[in-house]
Design a protein around this motif. Structure first.
Motif, short mmCIF file in Angstrom:
data_model
loop_
_atom_site.label_atom_id
_atom_site.label_comp_id
_atom_site.label_asym_id
_atom_site.label_seq_id
_atom_site.Cartn_x
_atom_site.Cartn_y
_atom_site.Cartn_z
N SER A 66 105.68 201.58 -22.88
CA SER A 66 105.26 201.02 -21.28
C SER A 66 106.48 199.95 -21.14
N PHE A 69 108.15 193.39 -23.48
CA PHE A 69 107.71 192.47 -22.93
C PHE A 69 108.26 191.18 -23.75
N PHE A 71 107.02 187.52 -25.44
CA PHE A 71 105.82 186.67 -25.78
C PHE A 71 106.15 185.00 -25.74
N CYS A 82 101.97 186.89 -23.24
CA CYS A 82 103.25 187.24 -22.60
C CYS A 82 103.42 186.40 -21.77
N SER A 85 102.82 188.20 -18.17
CA SER A 85 101.19 189.09 -17.57
C SER A 85 100.29 187.80 -17.74
N GLU A 87 99.21 188.47 -21.18
CA GLU A 87 98.18 188.92 -21.99
C GLU A 87 98.34 188.64 -23.35
N LEU A 89 99.09 189.01 -27.70
CA LEU A 89 99.81 189.86 -27.73
C LEU A 89 99.07 191.13 -28.60
N GLU A 91 95.93 192.25 -27.11
CA GLU A 91 95.18 192.77 -26.06
C GLU A 91 96.67 194.15 -26.13
N LEU A 92 98.22 193.52 -25.75
CA LEU A 92 98.88 194.27 -25.64
C LEU A 92 98.93 195.04 -26.36
N ARG A 95 96.47 197.82 -26.61
CA ARG A 95 96.70 198.46 -25.23
C ARG A 95 97.53 199.87 -25.17
N VAL A 96 99.26 199.22 -26.50
CA VAL A 96 99.91 200.02 -26.76
C VAL A 96 99.78 201.06 -27.99
#
Length: 110
Positions: A66, A69, A71, A82, A85, A87, A89, A91-92, A95-96
């Protein structure tokens, strides 16, 4: 906060080891390679997530299907956050992993 070089490397080493441990403990079919400060996670469908240290910027970069990113370490929160965003690490990565491997993993401590 401006990280010293040694603290930066300690923090990146610790987070990469934690990520590696979470993936190792999962039931996912994947390959892990940690070499030269780069952690590569290869899922059985051929997709990858790559965590690499960017020493001059004192950042941890994540490349996933996606996007890319960047950080920064937030000392107050004790987390890599991030820079675009806000966000964390963990959570990212959750998600990925869900997007690329179709599995739910928890990266809560990250």
């Amino acid at each position: 906060m401006s990280l010293s070089e040694s603290l930066f490397h300690e923090l990146v080493d610790a987070v990469q080891q934690a990520v590696e441990d979470i993936y190792d403990d999962s039931d996912l079919d994947l390959d892990l390679e940690n070499s030269g400060g780069v952690l590569t996670v290869r899922f059985d469908n051929g997709s990858q997530v790559i965590l690499s240290r960017q020493e001059p910027l004192r950042q941890l970069w994540v490349a996933a299907r996606s996007g890319g990113f960047h950080f920064d370490y937030n000392d107050e929160r004790g987390l890599w956050i991030c820079d675009t965003s806000d966000e964390p690490l963990g959570e990212l990565l959750a998600r990925v992993t869900r997007e690329q491997a179709g599995e739910e993993l928890e990266f809560d401590e990250l």
